[in-house]
Motif scaffolding. Structure first.
Motif, PDB file in Angstrom:
ATOM      1  N   HIS A  97       0.821  -1.215   0.000  1.00 17.27           N
ATOM      2  CA  HIS A  97       0.000   0.000   0.000  1.00 17.27           C
ATOM      3  C   HIS A  97       0.859   1.272   0.000  1.00 17.27           C
ATOM      4  O   HIS A  97       1.883   1.365   0.674  1.00 17.27           O
ATOM      5  N   THR A  98       0.410   2.262  -0.774  1.00 16.22           N
ATOM      6  CA  THR A  98       1.068   3.574  -0.793  1.00 16.22           C
ATOM      7  C   THR A  98       0.350   4.494   0.185  1.00 16.22           C
ATOM      8  O   THR A  98      -0.872   4.693   0.094  1.00 16.22           O
ATOM      9  N   ASN A  99       1.104   5.067   1.105  1.00 13.84           N
ATOM     10  CA  ASN A  99       0.507   5.930   2.133  1.00 13.84           C
ATOM     11  C   ASN A  99       0.085   7.282   1.560  1.00 13.84           C
ATOM     12  O   ASN A  99       0.544   7.694   0.483  1.00 13.84           O
ATOM     13  N   ILE A 100      -0.745   7.968   2.306  1.00  9.83           N
ATOM     14  CA  ILE A 100      -1.144   9.328   1.945  1.00  9.83           C
ATOM     15  C   ILE A 100       0.113  10.201   1.859  1.00  9.83           C
ATOM     16  O   ILE A 100       1.022  10.076   2.684  1.00  9.83           O
ATOM     17  N   PRO A 101       0.218  11.104   0.875  1.00 12.54           N
ATOM     18  CA  PRO A 101       1.446  11.888   0.647  1.00 12.54           C
ATOM     19  C   PRO A 101       2.051  12.570   1.862  1.00 12.54           C
ATOM     20  O   PRO A 101       3.264  12.688   1.964  1.00 12.54           O
ATOM     21  N   SER A 102       1.257  13.017   2.815  1.00 10.09           N
ATOM     22  CA  SER A 102       1.817  13.725   3.974  1.00 10.09           C
ATOM     23  C   SER A 102       2.282  12.788   5.085  1.00 10.09           C
ATOM     24  O   SER A 102       2.708  13.237   6.145  1.00 10.09           O
ATOM     25  N   SER A 103       2.230  11.465   4.840  1.00 14.57           N
ATOM     26  CA  SER A 103       2.647  10.498   5.861  1.00 14.57           C
ATOM     27  C   SER A 103       4.160  10.507   6.040  1.00 14.57           C
ATOM     28  O   SER A 103       4.906  10.981   5.174  1.00 14.57           O
ATOM     29  N   GLU A 104       4.626   9.957   7.166  1.00  9.37           N
ATOM     30  CA  GLU A 104       6.067   9.912   7.443  1.00  9.37           C
ATOM     31  C   GLU A 104       6.799   9.071   6.405  1.00  9.37           C
ATOM     32  O   GLU A 104       7.883   9.427   5.948  1.00  9.37           O
ATOM     33  N   HIS A 105       6.206   7.928   6.044  1.00 13.80           N
ATOM     34  CA  HIS A 105       6.803   7.050   5.048  1.00 13.80           C
ATOM     35  C   HIS A 105       5.915   6.987   3.807  1.00 13.80           C
ATOM     36  O   HIS A 105       4.690   7.069   3.902  1.00 13.80           O
ATOM     37  N   GLU A 106       6.549   6.815   2.669  1.00 14.48           N
ATOM     38  CA  GLU A 106       5.797   6.731   1.417  1.00 14.48           C
ATOM     39  C   GLU A 106       5.005   5.430   1.326  1.00 14.48           C
ATOM     40  O   GLU A 106       3.872   5.421   0.847  1.00 14.48           O
ATOM     41  N   LYS A 107       5.603   4.314   1.783  1.00 13.85           N
ATOM     42  CA  LYS A 107       4.996   3.008   1.606  1.00 13.85           C
ATOM     43  C   LYS A 107       4.759   2.310   2.951  1.00 13.85           C
ATOM     44  O   LYS A 107       5.486   2.534   3.921  1.00 13.85           O
ATOM     45  N   ARG A 108       3.765   1.436   2.974  1.00 12.48           N
ATOM     46  CA  ARG A 108       3.448   0.725   4.206  1.00 12.48           C
ATOM     47  C   ARG A 108       4.570  -0.237   4.611  1.00 12.48           C
ATOM     48  O   ARG A 108       4.797  -0.460   5.802  1.00 12.48           O
ATOM     49  N   TYR A 109       5.275  -0.822   3.626  1.00 14.51           N
ATOM     50  CA  TYR A 109       6.372  -1.729   3.997  1.00 14.51           C
ATOM     51  C   TYR A 109       7.463  -0.992   4.773  1.00 14.51           C
ATOM     52  O   TYR A 109       8.162  -1.589   5.596  1.00 14.51           O
ATOM     53  N   GLN A 114      10.059  -0.029  10.231  1.00 13.02           N
ATOM     54  CA  GLN A 114      10.254   0.744  11.462  1.00 13.02           C
ATOM     55  C   GLN A 114       9.782  -0.050  12.675  1.00 13.02           C
ATOM     56  O   GLN A 114      10.427  -0.037  13.738  1.00 13.02           O
ATOM     57  N   ILE A 115       8.676  -0.758  12.531  1.00 11.48           N
ATOM     58  CA  ILE A 115       8.153  -1.576  13.633  1.00 11.48           C
ATOM     59  C   ILE A 115       9.104  -2.728  13.943  1.00 11.48           C
ATOM     60  O   ILE A 115       9.362  -3.049  15.107  1.00 11.48           O
ATOM     61  N   LEU A 116       9.650  -3.355  12.899  1.00  8.29           N
ATOM     62  CA  LEU A 116      10.589  -4.468  13.090  1.00  8.29           C
ATOM     63  C   LEU A 116      11.850  -4.005  13.813  1.00  8.29           C
ATOM     64  O   LEU A 116      12.374  -4.698  14.684  1.00  8.29           O
ATOM     65  N   VAL A 117      12.351  -2.832  13.443  1.00 10.03           N
ATOM     66  CA  VAL A 117      13.553  -2.285  14.076  1.00 10.03           C
ATOM     67  C   VAL A 117      13.323  -2.084  15.572  1.00 10.03           C
ATOM     68  O   VAL A 117      14.245  -2.229  16.384  1.00 10.03           O
ATOM     69  N   ALA A 118      12.084  -1.799  15.947  1.00 17.43           N
ATOM     70  CA  ALA A 118      11.751  -1.589  17.361  1.00 17.43           C
ATOM     71  C   ALA A 118      11.637  -2.900  18.132  1.00 17.43           C
ATOM     72  O   ALA A 118      11.341  -2.895  19.332  1.00 17.43           O
ATOM     73  N   GLY A 119      11.857  -4.026  17.452  1.00 16.44           N
ATOM     74  CA  GLY A 119      11.844  -5.318  18.136  1.00 16.44           C
ATOM     75  C   GLY A 119      10.487  -5.991  18.200  1.00 16.44           C
ATOM     76  O   GLY A 119      10.295  -6.953  18.936  1.00 16.44           O
ATOM     77  N   ILE A 120       9.538  -5.494  17.422  1.00  9.97           N
ATOM     78  CA  ILE A 120       8.187  -6.059  17.409  1.00  9.97           C
ATOM     79  C   ILE A 120       8.041  -6.968  16.186  1.00  9.97           C
ATOM     80  O   ILE A 120       8.401  -6.587  15.075  1.00  9.97           O
ATOM     81  N   ASP A 121       7.502  -8.170  16.394  1.00 12.03           N
ATOM     82  CA  ASP A 121       7.267  -9.090  15.278  1.00 12.03           C
ATOM     83  C   ASP A 121       6.086  -8.599  14.441  1.00 12.03           C
ATOM     84  O   ASP A 121       5.142  -7.988  14.968  1.00 12.03           O
ATOM     85  N   VAL A 122       6.148  -8.886  13.144  1.00 16.41           N
ATOM     86  CA  VAL A 122       5.093  -8.458  12.223  1.00 16.41           C
ATOM     87  C   VAL A 122       4.660  -9.623  11.345  1.00 16.41           C
ATOM     88  O   VAL A 122       5.497 -10.350  10.804  1.00 16.41           O
ATOM     89  N   TYR A 123       3.348  -9.794  11.209  1.00 11.15           N
ATOM     90  CA  TYR A 123       2.759 -10.658  10.188  1.00 11.15           C
ATOM     91  C   TYR A 123       2.116  -9.726   9.169  1.00 11.15           C
ATOM     92  O   TYR A 123       1.381  -8.811   9.555  1.00 11.15           O
ATOM     93  N   SER A 124       2.385  -9.948   7.878  1.00 11.33           N
ATOM     94  CA  SER A 124       1.830  -9.064   6.858  1.00 11.33           C
ATOM     95  C   SER A 124       1.349  -9.867   5.660  1.00 11.33           C
ATOM     96  O   SER A 124       1.632 -11.061   5.534  1.00 11.33           O
ATOM     97  N   THR A 125       0.619  -9.187   4.750  1.00  7.57           N
ATOM     98  CA  THR A 125       0.085  -9.848   3.559  1.00  7.57           C
ATOM     99  C   THR A 125       0.473  -9.071   2.310  1.00  7.57           C
ATOM    100  O   THR A 125       0.624  -7.843   2.341  1.00  7.57           O
ATOM    101  N   VAL A 126       0.609  -9.803   1.198  1.00  6.80           N
ATOM    102  CA  VAL A 126       0.914  -9.161  -0.088  1.00  6.80           C
ATOM    103  C   VAL A 126       0.542 -10.126  -1.211  1.00  6.80           C
ATOM    104  O   VAL A 126       0.515 -11.344  -1.017  1.00  6.80           O
ATOM    105  N   ASN A 127       0.246  -9.584  -2.379  1.00  7.10           N
ATOM    106  CA  ASN A 127      -0.002 -10.397  -3.567  1.00  7.10           C
ATOM    107  C   ASN A 127       1.249 -10.454  -4.430  1.00  7.10           C
ATOM    108  O   ASN A 127       2.039  -9.501  -4.468  1.00  7.10           O
ATOM    109  N   ILE A 128       1.428 -11.555  -5.153  1.00  2.00           N
ATOM    110  CA  ILE A 128       2.651 -11.780  -5.922  1.00  2.00           C
ATOM    111  C   ILE A 128       2.882 -10.696  -6.970  1.00  2.00           C
ATOM    112  O   ILE A 128       4.024 -10.349  -7.270  1.00  2.00           O
ATOM    113  N   GLN A 129       1.814 -10.121  -7.513  1.00  8.02           N
ATOM    114  CA  GLN A 129       1.985  -9.126  -8.582  1.00  8.02           C
ATOM    115  C   GLN A 129       2.582  -7.820  -8.086  1.00  8.02           C
ATOM    116  O   GLN A 129       2.969  -6.978  -8.886  1.00  8.02           O
ATOM    117  N   HIS A 130       2.687  -7.669  -6.761  1.00  4.79           N
ATOM    118  CA  HIS A 130       3.263  -6.438  -6.213  1.00  4.79           C
ATOM    119  C   HIS A 130       4.789  -6.510  -6.052  1.00  4.79           C
ATOM    120  O   HIS A 130       5.397  -5.534  -5.618  1.00  4.79           O
TER     121      HIS A 130
END
Length: 369
Positions: A97-109, A114-130
């Motif tokens: 996903h592409t975030n709203i232009p005024s967001s801190e990061h351009e993309k959700r990944y 940033q969350i992973l760097v903080a030591g928090i585990d993440v489960y996420s979803t994505v489609n192969i075409q991305h």
């Protein structure tokens, strides 16, 4: 000073919307919560799917951040709130996903990183075409250019990648039943992206990508439980010589690789003391050019022992199929010393060898064994 470990990232990937990635992620979230893990939903996109909404019940959701852009109030994942909450695991939908232009990061990944760097585990979803490297391939297969993409490194560095798979027929049935999109979108979806041929091609891409990811991970970690010769993906090696008719052999090997959707390699063993004539040098250069045109990798090895060179190359590149020409030895020489094929088979137990006749025209080529 407290030092955080980097969080672990698990990605659920599928061939298209509607295969059940989000549902599967939520299922695992419930299972881990029941085991005492502190799980929250960081971002969930239900697309008004009743089953997905129902599956989210019972899991804590971090409220989204409201952002005003062009006089419109929109919402995005609230990363600071997640970091403040400090769960053990956060579930994040739609990684590309592409975030709203005024967001801190351009993309959700990037939010996820940033969350992973903080030591928090993440489960996420994505489609192969991305996936960035597959963008052109997906456009050629489906006629659709995907705008939202993630770098390949996100998949490559993930701690675990799980393919959520259904058949194209099952997915089309889900679409007709209104389980993916609203009724007004069903017919147009079936006639465009959700055509069976598109889904079959994307499914193959998803399965192959995850197979490659597993194999590369095992290789990089030196997994002792998986033999070095155990390959998920086919790899074809064509052994060429200075005989002019080996160009036919190379072309035949490229076709074999194409049929198998395999990685393609061409090997020439150059004896250190042998001086190549101008014609022979031109022939090898032609083979290298053809190999590159077919999308393969050309390998040149200096070695007196041809059998040793072939065996070592096959082991190094995890080759599953070797394509060779008929032996130039007389039957008397083969009787006393054994054929090149027989000697290689003794060294490589888990490799298939194809012997191709190159003594006739290309139309008369045939597999001997």
């Amino acid at each position: 000073m407290q030092i955080y470990r980097r969080g672990k990232h698990k990605i659920f990937i599928g061939m298209s919307p509607g295969v059940g990635k989000t549902y599967r992620m939520l299922e695992e979230g419930h299972r881990l919560r029941a085991e005492g893990i502190d799980v929250v939903i960081g971002l969930l996109e239900t697309h008004n799917r009743a089953e997905t909404k129902a599956k989210a019940i019972g899991l804590e959701q971090v409220a989204r951040k409201q952002i005003t852009w062009q006089d419109t109030t929109l919402t995005e994942m609230d990363v600071p709130a997640i970091l403040h909450r400090q769960p053990q695991l956060v579930l994040v939908d739609e990684l590309a996903h592409t975030n709203i232009p005024s967001s801190e990061h351009e993309k959700r990944y990037q939010d996820v990183e940033q969350i992973l760097v903080a030591g928090i585990d993440v489960y996420s979803t994505v489609n192969i075409q991305h996936l960035e490297s597959l963008n052109d391939t997906v456009a050629q297969l489906t006629g659709i250019v995907v705008r939202e993409r993630i770098p390949d490194r996100i998949l490559e560095t993930a701690d675990e990648v799980v393919v959520v798979d259904v058949t194209p027929e099952t997915l089309q049935e889900r679409l007709r039943d209104g389980k993916i999109y609203a009724p007004e979108k069903i017919d147009s979806s079936l006639n465009n992206f959700f055509q069976r041929r598109n889904l079959a091609a994307l499914r193959e891409l998803a399965l192959r990508e995850v197979a490659d990811n597993i194999e590369d991970t095992q290789q990089s970690k030196g997994d002792a439980l998986v033999p070095a010769t155990c390959n998920i993906h086919e790899r074809v090696l064509v052994c060429i010589s200075t005989y002019p008719n080996t160009v036919q052999l190379l072309r035949r090997g490229a076709r074999v690789a194409n049929y198998m959707h395999a990685r393609f390699y061409v090997l020439y063993v150059n004896e250190p003391d042998r001086f190549l004539t101008k014609a022979e040098s031109l022939h090898i250069a032609t083979c290298e050019r053809l190999c590159q045109e077919f999308g393969g990798e050309f390998i040149q090895v200096r070695e007196y022992n041809i059998i040793k060179a072939i065996a070592q190359t096959a082991q190094q590149y995890r080759i599953t199929q070797i394509v060779m020409g008929e032996s130039q030895k007389s039957r008397w020489q083969i009787f006393w010393k054994g054929s090149l094929t027989q000697q290689i088979l003794r060294l490589l137990k888990n490799v298939d060898i194809h012997i191709i006749s190159t003594s006739r025209s290309a139309d008369e080529e045939r597999v001997k064994s």
